[in-house]
Design an enzyme around this catalytic site. Structure first.
Site, PDB file in Angstrom:
ATOM      1  N   LEU A   1      -4.633  -8.709  -1.040  1.00  0.00           N
ATOM      2  CA  LEU A   1      -3.565  -8.315  -0.111  1.00  0.00           C
ATOM      3  C   LEU A   1      -3.966  -7.058   0.662  1.00  0.00           C
ATOM      4  O   LEU A   1      -3.940  -7.018   1.890  1.00  0.00           O
ATOM      5  CB  LEU A   1      -2.271  -8.075  -0.923  1.00  0.00           C
ATOM      6  CG  LEU A   1      -1.063  -7.525  -0.180  1.00  0.00           C
ATOM      7  CD1 LEU A   1      -0.591  -8.495   0.896  1.00  0.00           C
ATOM      8  CD2 LEU A   1       0.091  -7.248  -1.158  1.00  0.00           C
ATOM      9  N   THR A   2      -4.372  -6.023  -0.061  1.00  0.00           N
ATOM     10  CA  THR A   2      -4.618  -4.700   0.542  1.00  0.00           C
ATOM     11  C   THR A   2      -5.842  -4.720   1.453  1.00  0.00           C
ATOM     12  O   THR A   2      -6.832  -5.388   1.177  1.00  0.00           O
ATOM     13  CB  THR A   2      -4.823  -3.671  -0.588  1.00  0.00           C
ATOM     14  OG1 THR A   2      -3.673  -3.711  -1.429  1.00  0.00           O
ATOM     15  CG2 THR A   2      -4.996  -2.265  -0.047  1.00  0.00           C
TER      16      THR A   2
ATOM     17  N   GLU B   1       0.372  -2.115  -6.625  1.00  0.00           N
ATOM     18  CA  GLU B   1       1.570  -2.969  -6.444  1.00  0.00           C
ATOM     19  C   GLU B   1       2.746  -2.203  -5.832  1.00  0.00           C
ATOM     20  O   GLU B   1       3.899  -2.408  -6.193  1.00  0.00           O
ATOM     21  CB  GLU B   1       1.973  -3.666  -7.757  1.00  0.00           C
ATOM     22  CG  GLU B   1       1.031  -4.813  -8.078  1.00  0.00           C
ATOM     23  CD  GLU B   1       1.423  -5.602  -9.296  1.00  0.00           C
ATOM     24  OE1 GLU B   1       2.581  -6.029  -9.361  1.00  0.00           O
ATOM     25  OE2 GLU B   1       0.561  -5.781 -10.167  1.00  0.00           O
TER      26      GLU B   1
HETATM   27  N1  COS Z   1      11.523 -10.666  -0.632  1.00  0.00           N
HETATM   28  C1  COS Z   1      11.718 -11.516   0.397  1.00  0.00           C
HETATM   29  N2  COS Z   1      11.703 -11.119   1.703  1.00  0.00           N
HETATM   30  C2  COS Z   1      11.451  -9.820   1.940  1.00  0.00           C
HETATM   31  C3  COS Z   1      11.241  -8.876   0.919  1.00  0.00           C
HETATM   32  C4  COS Z   1      11.285  -9.354  -0.415  1.00  0.00           C
HETATM   33  N3  COS Z   1      11.110  -8.516  -1.432  1.00  0.00           N
HETATM   34  N4  COS Z   1      11.047  -7.657   1.459  1.00  0.00           N
HETATM   35  C5  COS Z   1      11.127  -7.814   2.771  1.00  0.00           C
HETATM   36  N5  COS Z   1      11.382  -9.121   3.074  1.00  0.00           N
HETATM   37  C6  COS Z   1      11.572  -9.700   4.404  1.00  0.00           C
HETATM   38  C7  COS Z   1      12.665  -8.949   5.132  1.00  0.00           C
HETATM   39  O1  COS Z   1      13.933  -9.509   4.842  1.00  0.00           O
HETATM   40  C8  COS Z   1      12.276  -9.182   6.576  1.00  0.00           C
HETATM   41  O2  COS Z   1      12.635 -10.497   6.933  1.00  0.00           O
HETATM   42  P1  COS Z   1      13.431 -10.795   8.326  1.00  0.00           P
HETATM   43  O3  COS Z   1      12.532 -10.260   9.398  1.00  0.00           O
HETATM   44  O4  COS Z   1      13.569 -12.284   8.332  1.00  0.00           O
HETATM   45  O5  COS Z   1      14.711 -10.053   8.211  1.00  0.00           O
HETATM   46  C9  COS Z   1      10.746  -9.144   6.533  1.00  0.00           C
HETATM   47  O6  COS Z   1      10.392  -9.515   5.191  1.00  0.00           O
HETATM   48  C10 COS Z   1      10.167  -7.784   6.877  1.00  0.00           C
HETATM   49  O7  COS Z   1      10.737  -6.837   5.972  1.00  0.00           O
HETATM   50  P2  COS Z   1      10.688  -5.260   6.244  1.00  0.00           P
HETATM   51  O8  COS Z   1      11.065  -4.997   7.667  1.00  0.00           O
HETATM   52  O9  COS Z   1      11.462  -4.592   5.157  1.00  0.00           O
HETATM   53  O10 COS Z   1       9.143  -4.972   6.042  1.00  0.00           O
HETATM   54  P3  COS Z   1       8.279  -3.658   6.312  1.00  0.00           P
HETATM   55  O11 COS Z   1       7.109  -4.014   7.132  1.00  0.00           O
HETATM   56  O12 COS Z   1       9.131  -2.529   6.776  1.00  0.00           O
HETATM   57  O13 COS Z   1       7.607  -3.307   4.861  1.00  0.00           O
HETATM   58  C11 COS Z   1       7.323  -2.481   2.629  1.00  0.00           C
HETATM   59  C12 COS Z   1       8.216  -3.122   3.729  1.00  0.00           C
HETATM   60  C13 COS Z   1       6.652  -1.159   2.999  1.00  0.00           C
HETATM   61  C14 COS Z   1       8.309  -2.255   1.520  1.00  0.00           C
HETATM   62  C15 COS Z   1       6.203  -3.496   2.225  1.00  0.00           C
HETATM   63  O14 COS Z   1       5.183  -3.540   3.197  1.00  0.00           O
HETATM   64  C16 COS Z   1       5.598  -3.193   0.860  1.00  0.00           C
HETATM   65  O15 COS Z   1       6.163  -3.512  -0.190  1.00  0.00           O
HETATM   66  N6  COS Z   1       4.393  -2.565   0.837  1.00  0.00           N
HETATM   67  C17 COS Z   1       3.669  -2.314  -0.363  1.00  0.00           C
HETATM   68  C18 COS Z   1       2.675  -3.386  -0.567  1.00  0.00           C
HETATM   69  C19 COS Z   1       2.064  -3.343  -1.911  1.00  0.00           C
HETATM   70  O16 COS Z   1       2.762  -3.353  -2.915  1.00  0.00           O
HETATM   71  N7  COS Z   1       0.743  -3.285  -1.926  1.00  0.00           N
HETATM   72  C20 COS Z   1       0.038  -3.195  -3.142  1.00  0.00           C
HETATM   73  C21 COS Z   1      -0.765  -4.392  -3.354  1.00  0.00           C
HETATM   74  S1  COS Z   1      -1.467  -4.365  -4.929  1.00  0.00           S
HETATM   75  S2  COS Z   1      -1.326  -6.228  -5.271  1.00  0.00           S
END
Ligand code: COS
Length: 377
Positions: free
Chosen positions: A125-126, A362
């Site tokens: 993913l990253t 994560e």
């Molecule tokens: N489950 C289902 N849908 C989700 C969701 C979830 N947990 N979180 C967000 N979505 C959906 C939102 O509802 C939105 O959908 P719509 O456009 O249809 O409304 C869409 O996805 C975009 O969501 P959002 O605008 O919240 O996304 P962002 O780009 O602002 O990002 C974060 C949110 C930063 C929270 C996200 O990129 C994240 O979790 N980053 C960390 C990644 C990570 O954990 N990396 C480590 C990898 S190690 S394996």
């Protein structure tokens, strides 16, 4: 033996209590393993965990569901005995999470192997330019006939270099940002996929930067619908973030056990360290943090298992609190060990190195804070 009273909490069924007891006995026989060669250790752990039947819980075949409480109990127990065993177990689940939740029948064929421990999984993913911000994913997947051709770079990929297959998130362009990504199943032997760099970290485990140089995948490689890759990734993370909290909990419980043994043994000036009120105060704070973390972890797991559609808030709270609290508990355990606490090979020194990455991978702690805060609006 760590405090097991939490198993009486109403979050659990008898099958969870039975599983926890059998796994404890298995861990006593098989762990810890020698970490000298992390690749070999992980391969051996995956095979052993598969043979023991534990990896069966890391995936869900057609008509089955992941049981998050089981995943958490297993991670907590393995982490208490051996951090690398927890890592080997966890990656089979996270790596195949997208397939368990969204895979076709054909893609689920791989699950039989990862659940048996005969194939190793990774989650790509990253990226170098899109760490926490998944919407910025730059790796592309374009159509060529019925094939997909993937180009880009993924970094900090756990099991990178030893995995047999990866789930990879790439830009397919159905929309901007988060709306233009899709998930793919990518065998490690796919031509064009290479390990650009093996990454060494403070608690060694297989980790790499992967280069995707026109990696060609067949028509059946896409997991889930086109343009749904962001939601696939987030749904997988919602399922597995509580389990990161559970691993942190296992590390913290081990640290408290080590600290309790130490303060009962050491007698500076004749009296037991354990009899000093200030030490008792520290031990009480450690136990409190552990119980609070356990409540948040198993609340999130129980909510998902109970059928909650989305547990972003509960999962984020569990991961954030349990990993931060474990860092504090382990730090105090090191402190209570005095000079011995920083000696290589002493259990709390290993825990001190193991816990740090859990506050980052994560979804780093501040990402969890963002998820929680957005849910309040
Ligand atoms: N489950 C289902 N849908 C989700 C969701 C979830 N947990 N979180 C967000 N979505 C959906 C939102 O509802 C939105 O959908 P719509 O456009 O249809 O409304 C869409 O996805 C975009 O969501 P959002 O605008 O919240 O996304 P962002 O780009 O602002 O990002 C974060 C949110 C930063 C929270 C996200 O990129 C994240 O979790 N980053 C960390 C990644 C990570 O954990 N990396 C480590 C990898 S190690 S394996």
């Amino acid at each position: 033996m760590s405090d097991r009273s939490f198993l009486d909490w109403p979050f659990f069924d008898d099958r969870h209590r039975d599983l926890a007891a059998s796994l404890e006995a298995w861990c006593d026989r098989h762990l810890p393993v020698d970490h000298g060669d992390a690749d070999a250790a992980c391969r051996g752990l995956v095979a052993a965990l598969g043979a023991g039947g534990w990896l069966a819980h890391t995936g869900a075949g057609a008509g089955e569901r992941l049981d998050i409480r089981t995943l958490c109990l297993i991670r907590e127990t393995l982490a208490r005995h051996d951090g690398l065993a927890d890592f080997a177990f966890a990656m089979q689940g996270l790596g195949m999470g997208a397939v368990s939740l969204f895979g076709t029948e054909a893609q689920r064929g791989w699950l039989a192997r990862t659940r048996a421990g005969t194939a190793i999984a990774g989650f790509a993913l990253t990226e170098p330019g899109a760490g926490s911000d998944v919407a910025q994913t730059a790796t592309t997947a374009r159509r060529e006939g019925t094939d997909w051709v993937l180009e880009g770079e993924k970094t900090y990929i756990s099991n990178g270099g030893i995995a047999d297959l990866y789930v990879v998130i790439a830009r397919t362009g159905e929309g901007e940002g988060a709306k233009g990504l899709s998930a793919f199943l990518m065998p490690a032997e796919a031509p064009g996929l290479s390990v650009a760099e093996r990454i060494e970290v403070m608690a060694p485990h297989p980790l790499a930067r992967l280069r995707l140089d026109c990696v060609r995948l067949g028509e059946g490689a896409r997991i889930g619908a086109a343009g749904q890759g962001f939601k696939v990734a987030m749904t997988v993370l919602d399922h597995f973030r509580p389990t990161v909290g559970a691993a942190a909990l296992g590390f913290a419980r081990r640290a408290l056990d080590e600290a309790l043994a130490r303060v009962a043994r050491v007698r500076p000036g004749g009296g037991r360290l354990a009899d000093h009120q200030i030490v008792q105060g520290h031990l009480a704070d450690m136990a409190l943090k552990i119980d609070a973390a356990a409540l948040l972890v198993y609340r999130a797991a129980w909510a998902k298992d109970g059928g909650a559609a989305r547990i972003s808030r509960e999962a984020a709270m569990a991961k954030l609190y349990a990993t931060e609290a474990a860092q504090e508990v382990i730090d105090m355990a090191v402190q209570l060990h005095g000079g011995d606490g920083v000696r290589t090979g002493v259990a709390v020194e290993g825990l001190y190195r193991e816990i740090r990455a859990l506050r980052i991978y994560e979804g780093a702690s501040d990402v969890q804070r963002m998820v929680i805060a957005r849910g309040l609006a």
